[in-house]
Motif scaffolding. Structure first.
Motif, PDB file in Angstrom:
ATOM      1  N   UNK A  30     -53.984  43.088 -11.066  1.00 18.23           N
ATOM      2  CA  UNK A  30     -54.333  41.555 -10.796  1.00 18.23           C
ATOM      3  C   UNK A  30     -54.571  41.396  -9.425  1.00 18.23           C
ATOM      4  N   UNK A  31     -55.899  41.139  -9.744  1.00 21.88           N
ATOM      5  CA  UNK A  31     -56.400  41.035  -7.908  1.00 21.88           C
ATOM      6  C   UNK A  31     -55.768  40.072  -7.356  1.00 21.88           C
ATOM      7  N   UNK A  32     -55.411  39.164  -7.364  1.00 22.10           N
ATOM      8  CA  UNK A  32     -54.352  37.441  -7.476  1.00 22.10           C
ATOM      9  C   UNK A  32     -53.192  38.061  -7.145  1.00 22.10           C
ATOM     10  N   UNK A  33     -51.699  38.437  -8.256  1.00 29.47           N
ATOM     11  CA  UNK A  33     -50.795  38.717  -7.925  1.00 29.47           C
ATOM     12  C   UNK A  33     -50.650  40.582  -7.905  1.00 29.47           C
ATOM     13  N   UNK A  34     -51.365  41.273  -7.044  1.00 29.27           N
ATOM     14  CA  UNK A  34     -50.696  42.222  -7.239  1.00 29.27           C
ATOM     15  C   UNK A  34     -50.882  43.736  -8.100  1.00 29.27           C
ATOM     16  N   UNK A  35     -50.686  42.971  -9.865  1.00 33.52           N
ATOM     17  CA  UNK A  35     -49.057  43.328 -10.923  1.00 33.52           C
ATOM     18  C   UNK A  35     -50.554  44.130 -10.897  1.00 33.52           C
ATOM     19  N   UNK A  36     -49.720  45.695 -11.322  1.00 30.92           N
ATOM     20  CA  UNK A  36     -50.981  47.042 -12.292  1.00 30.92           C
ATOM     21  C   UNK A  36     -50.542  46.837 -14.045  1.00 30.92           C
ATOM     22  N   UNK A  37     -51.630  46.218 -14.516  1.00 27.64           N
ATOM     23  CA  UNK A  37     -51.101  46.648 -15.641  1.00 27.64           C
ATOM     24  C   UNK A  37     -51.126  47.814 -16.530  1.00 27.64           C
ATOM     25  N   UNK A  38     -51.916  48.656 -15.505  1.00 27.55           N
ATOM     26  CA  UNK A  38     -52.111  49.921 -16.587  1.00 27.55           C
ATOM     27  C   UNK A  38     -52.834  51.295 -15.358  1.00 27.55           C
ATOM     28  N   UNK A  39     -52.370  52.462 -15.883  1.00 27.91           N
ATOM     29  CA  UNK A  39     -53.487  53.419 -15.078  1.00 27.91           C
ATOM     30  C   UNK A  39     -54.207  54.810 -16.447  1.00 27.91           C
ATOM     31  N   UNK A  40     -55.541  54.654 -16.401  1.00 28.01           N
ATOM     32  CA  UNK A  40     -55.501  55.587 -16.540  1.00 28.01           C
ATOM     33  C   UNK A  40     -56.522  57.154 -16.366  1.00 28.01           C
ATOM     34  N   UNK A  41     -56.464  57.996 -16.349  1.00 27.39           N
ATOM     35  CA  UNK A  41     -57.087  59.213 -15.661  1.00 27.39           C
ATOM     36  C   UNK A  41     -58.828  58.490 -15.498  1.00 27.39           C
ATOM     37  N   UNK A  42     -59.678  58.765 -15.195  1.00 22.29           N
ATOM     38  CA  UNK A  42     -60.604  58.713 -14.533  1.00 22.29           C
ATOM     39  C   UNK A  42     -61.746  59.446 -15.374  1.00 22.29           C
ATOM     40  N   UNK A  43     -61.479  60.543 -15.915  1.00 17.92           N
ATOM     41  CA  UNK A  43     -62.318  61.459 -16.384  1.00 17.92           C
ATOM     42  C   UNK A  43     -61.876  61.197 -18.387  1.00 17.92           C
ATOM     43  N   UNK A  44     -61.262  60.487 -18.231  1.00 19.09           N
ATOM     44  CA  UNK A  44     -61.112  59.896 -19.649  1.00 19.09           C
ATOM     45  C   UNK A  44     -62.585  59.097 -19.943  1.00 19.09           C
ATOM     46  N   UNK A  45     -62.670  57.863 -19.151  1.00 22.43           N
ATOM     47  CA  UNK A  45     -63.853  56.757 -18.805  1.00 22.43           C
ATOM     48  C   UNK A  45     -65.317  58.014 -18.838  1.00 22.43           C
TER      49      UNK A  45
END
Length: 85
Positions: A68-83
């Motif tokens: 979230x670019x307003x609160x800087x809360x990280x909502x998740x992460x995944x490996x870019x290679x999966x995309x």
């Protein structure tokens, strides 16, 4: 801010380097208005956004972090290679 690296676990953001918005590349290699938009016209969203981050001080993995670019809360992460597939 903490980023949940899929390979290393929850880490401090200082281990990572922000590399920009995770955008879908246009099809084809010939110049087109879609490529012009991709390179030069970017949204500046207030809210949820996908971003590329590099874990340089850790596993060296490339991640797509949803933040979230307003609160800087990280909502998740995944490996870019999966995309890429």
């Amino acid at each position: 801010m903490r980023i949940p690296c899929p390979l290393c676990g929850d880490r401090d953001h200082r281990e990572f380097t922000y590399k920009g918005a995770a955008l879908t590349r246009p099809d084809g290699s010939d110049w087109s208005p879609a490529w012009d938009d991709y390179l030069h016209l970017r949204d500046n969203p207030a809210g949820e956004a996908d971003e590329y981050w590099w874990h340089g001080a850790g596993c060296g993995g490339w991640l797509v972090v949803t933040r979230n670019t307003v609160t800087h809360a990280v909502l998740g992460a995944r490996l870019a290679e999966k995309d890429a597939s």
